[in-house]
Design a protein around this motif. Structure first.
Motif, mmCIF file in Angstrom:
data_model
loop_
_atom_site.group_PDB
_atom_site.id
_atom_site.type_symbol
_atom_site.label_atom_id
_atom_site.label_comp_id
_atom_site.label_asym_id
_atom_site.label_seq_id
_atom_site.Cartn_x
_atom_site.Cartn_y
_atom_site.Cartn_z
ATOM 1 N N SER A 281 0.823 -1.214 0.000
ATOM 2 C CA SER A 281 0.000 0.000 0.000
ATOM 3 C C SER A 281 0.858 1.267 0.000
ATOM 4 N N SER A 282 2.089 1.168 -0.514
ATOM 5 C CA SER A 282 2.902 2.375 -0.665
ATOM 6 C C SER A 282 2.844 2.816 -2.116
ATOM 7 N N PHE A 283 2.301 3.984 -2.327
ATOM 8 C CA PHE A 283 2.129 4.466 -3.699
ATOM 9 C C PHE A 283 2.815 5.809 -3.877
ATOM 10 N N SER A 284 3.215 6.082 -5.126
ATOM 11 C CA SER A 284 3.727 7.424 -5.418
ATOM 12 C C SER A 284 2.567 8.358 -5.757
ATOM 13 N N HIS A 285 1.466 7.778 -6.276
ATOM 14 C CA HIS A 285 0.312 8.588 -6.691
ATOM 15 C C HIS A 285 -0.994 7.893 -6.316
ATOM 16 N N ILE A 286 -2.009 8.702 -6.074
ATOM 17 C CA ILE A 286 -3.370 8.155 -6.022
ATOM 18 C C ILE A 286 -4.260 9.052 -6.880
ATOM 19 N N LEU A 287 -5.093 8.404 -7.665
ATOM 20 C CA LEU A 287 -6.024 9.134 -8.530
ATOM 21 C C LEU A 287 -7.429 8.691 -8.179
ATOM 22 N N THR A 288 -8.305 9.641 -7.914
ATOM 23 C CA THR A 288 -9.696 9.245 -7.694
ATOM 24 C C THR A 288 -10.587 9.901 -8.742
ATOM 25 N N GLY A 289 -11.543 9.117 -9.231
ATOM 26 C CA GLY A 289 -12.482 9.613 -10.232
ATOM 27 C C GLY A 289 -13.905 9.464 -9.734
ATOM 28 N N TYR A 290 -14.761 8.846 -10.554
ATOM 29 C CA TYR A 290 -16.179 8.766 -10.194
ATOM 30 C C TYR A 290 -16.394 8.034 -8.873
ATOM 31 N N ILE A 291 -17.082 8.717 -7.959
ATOM 32 C CA ILE A 291 -17.456 8.121 -6.676
ATOM 33 C C ILE A 291 -18.912 8.514 -6.433
ATOM 34 N N GLY A 292 -19.752 7.522 -6.139
ATOM 35 C CA GLY A 292 -21.189 7.787 -6.141
ATOM 36 C C GLY A 292 -21.852 7.936 -4.793
ATOM 37 N N SER A 293 -21.103 7.741 -3.678
ATOM 38 C CA SER A 293 -21.779 7.882 -2.391
ATOM 39 C C SER A 293 -20.922 8.642 -1.389
ATOM 40 N N GLN A 294 -21.636 9.310 -0.471
ATOM 41 C CA GLN A 294 -20.968 10.153 0.526
ATOM 42 C C GLN A 294 -20.024 9.334 1.407
ATOM 43 N N SER A 295 -20.500 8.170 1.876
ATOM 44 C CA SER A 295 -19.672 7.391 2.801
ATOM 45 C C SER A 295 -18.427 6.851 2.100
ATOM 46 N N PHE A 296 -18.568 6.518 0.818
ATOM 47 C CA PHE A 296 -17.420 6.024 0.044
ATOM 48 C C PHE A 296 -16.380 7.145 -0.085
ATOM 49 N N LEU A 297 -16.862 8.354 -0.368
ATOM 50 C CA LEU A 297 -15.941 9.486 -0.542
ATOM 51 C C LEU A 297 -15.249 9.831 0.781
ATOM 52 N N GLU A 298 -15.998 9.722 1.880
ATOM 53 C CA GLU A 298 -15.384 9.988 3.194
ATOM 54 C C GLU A 298 -14.289 8.967 3.492
ATOM 55 N N LYS A 299 -14.550 7.734 3.127
ATOM 56 C CA LYS A 299 -13.539 6.677 3.318
ATOM 57 C C LYS A 299 -12.307 6.950 2.443
ATOM 58 N N VAL A 300 -12.546 7.437 1.225
ATOM 59 C CA VAL A 300 -11.427 7.796 0.340
ATOM 60 C C VAL A 300 -10.539 8.840 1.032
ATOM 61 N N ALA A 301 -11.182 9.838 1.637
ATOM 62 C CA ALA A 301 -10.412 10.894 2.317
ATOM 63 C C ALA A 301 -9.544 10.283 3.421
ATOM 64 N N GLU A 302 -10.123 9.353 4.189
ATOM 65 C CA GLU A 302 -9.355 8.680 5.266
ATOM 66 C C GLU A 302 -8.163 7.919 4.690
ATOM 67 N N ILE A 303 -8.403 7.222 3.584
ATOM 68 C CA ILE A 303 -7.334 6.426 2.969
ATOM 69 C C ILE A 303 -6.214 7.326 2.446
#
Ligand code: ATP
Ligand code: MG
Ligand code: MG
Length: 296
Positions: free
Chosen positions: A72-94
Motif C-alpha cells: 500500500s505504498s504508492f507514489s500517486h493516487i487518482l480518484t475519479g467517479y465516486i457515487g456515495s458520501q460514505s465512500f468518498l469519506e472513506k477515500v479521504a481517510e485512505i
C-alpha cells in the motif's frame, strides 16, 4: 493488483477498469492497483447498465488487503467517479493514511460530479469534496460545471475561470486544471491550468474547436494523461499541451470511425462512440506536438 514499487506506482479509485483512464496509466508506465467504485457492464450512456456499486465497507476491505500484503505504498493516487458520501469519506481517510506512509504521495482528484448543468452524483458529495477532499488534494481536474459547484463562481469569461482557480488553490490543491470550459463567443472550448507550486504562480490556457458530438469518458482519459505527463515532465504547460493533443487525437479518431460505422445521415450508437483507445496507442505514448498553451 500490483504495487510493490513506490516509484511510479498508482492507486486508482474509479469506475471499473473499462473506464478510459485505465489504459493510458499503464501505457504511460504506471504500476497500477485498481479499486473499483462501481463495477458496471458498460458506461451509463447506454440504454441500460447492470452491476454493483461498492460501499465504504467494500473499500475498507480492499484497502486492508493492500495493507496486509505490504503493497500500500504508492507514489500517486487518482480518484475519479465516486457515487456515495460514505465512500468518498472513506477515500479521504485512505488518502490521509497513504500520505502518512509516503509524505510525497501525489493525490490527483477528478471531482466527478456532473456536466452541462446537471449533477450525476448525490448532492451530499459536494460538501465532502469541499471540506475533506480539496484540503488533501494536490491536483484537481474539474470540468466547468464542477468548478462552478466547488467555488460558487459562474464561469462566463477567462477572468471568472482564473478567479475560480484561485479560490480552489486557497482551499488546498497547488495545481488546478479545468478540463474544459465554454465561454468563448466562437463556440470553442478552453482548458486552463494553474499552479502555485514552488512559490510562483503560473496560468496556462489551450483553446480548441468543439466537435459536434458527445463523448463519454474523456474526463477520465484527461485526468490520467495529465497525471502521467506531470509526473514525467514536471512541467504543467507541457503536460496540458500533451494531454489536449492526446484527447483531440482520440476523439477525432473515435468520431470518424463512429460516423463510418453508423453510415451517412445516421447518429452513431453509444457502442460506435466508444473511445478508440488501443487504436490511439501511439498518440497516448507520444502525443503529437499540435497545441501550444498560452501563458496568462
Ligand atoms: P466526462 O463526463 O466524460 O467525465 P468531463 O466533462 O469530465 O467528461 P470534459 O472536460 O468534457 O470532461 O472533456 C475532457 C477533454 O475531452 C477536453 O479537455 C477536450 O479535450 C475533450 N473533449 C471532450 N468533448 C469534446 C468535444 N465535444 N469537442 C472537443 N473536445 C472534447
Ligand atoms: Mg464534459
Ligand atoms: Mg470529469
Amino acid at each position: 493488483m500490483s504495487g510493490t514499487k513506490v516509484q511510479r506506482s498508482l492507486c486508482s479509485i474509479d469506475r471499473n477498469s473499462s473506464a478510459p483512464g485505465a489504459y493510458p496509466k499503464t501505457v504511460l508506465g504506471f504500476d497500477v492497483s485498481t479499486i473499483n467504485s462501481v463495477q458496471f457492464s458498460n458506461h451509463t450512456g447506454y440504454k441500460c447498465f447492470k452491476g454493483q456499486v461498492l460501499n465504504s465497507d467494500d473499500l475498507a476491505c480492499l484497502y486492508d488487503g493492500l495493507q496486509e500484503n505490504g503493497i500500500s505504498s504508492f507514489s500517486h493516487i487518482l480518484t475519479g467517479y465516486i457515487g456515495s458520501q460514505s465512500f468518498l469519506e472513506k477515500v479521504a481517510e485512505i488518502v490521509v493514511d497513504l500520505k502518512k506512509k509516503n509524505p510525497s504521495l501525489v493525490y490527483v482528484c477528478d471531482p466527478v460530479m456532473g456536466d452541462n448543468g446537471e449533477m450525476y452524483v448525490p448532492a451530499e458529495l459536494l460538501p465532502v469534496y469541499i471540506d475533506k477532499i480539496l484540503p488533501i488534494a494536490d491536483i484537481v481536474t474539474p470540468n466547468q460545471f464542477e468548478v462552478e459547484k466547488l467555488t460558487g463562481i459562474k464561469i462566463t469569461s477567462e477572468e471568472d475561470a482564473i478567479e475560480a482557480m484561485k479560490i480552489l488553490h486557497s482551499r488546498g490543491p497547488k495545481t488546478v486544471v479545468i478540463s474544459s470550459s465554454e465561454f468563448s463567443s466562437d463556440g470553442s472550448i478552453t482548458s486552463l491550468a494553474s499552479t502555485v507550486a514552488n512559490g510562483k504562480k503560473e496560468v496556462y490556457k489551450v483553446q480548441f474547436q468543439k466537435l459536434n458530438a458527445v463523448f463519454v469518458g474523456t474526463g477520465d482519459l484527461f485526468a490520467a494523461c495529465l497525471l502521467a505527463w506531470l509526473e514525467k515532465d514536471k512541467d504543467l504547460k507541457l503536460a496540458l499541451e500533451k494531454t489536449i493533443a492526446t484527447l483531440q487525437s482520440v476523439i477525432k479518431r473515435t468520431f470518424e470511425k463512429a460516423k463510418a460505422l453508423a453510415g451517412e445521415g445516421n447518429r452513431p450508437t453509444p457502442a460506435q462512440m466508444e473511445l478508440q483507445l488501443v487504436q490511439s496507442k501511439t498518440d497516448i505514448e507520444a502525443p503529437p506536438n499540435s497545441y501550444n498553451a498560452v501563458v496568462l
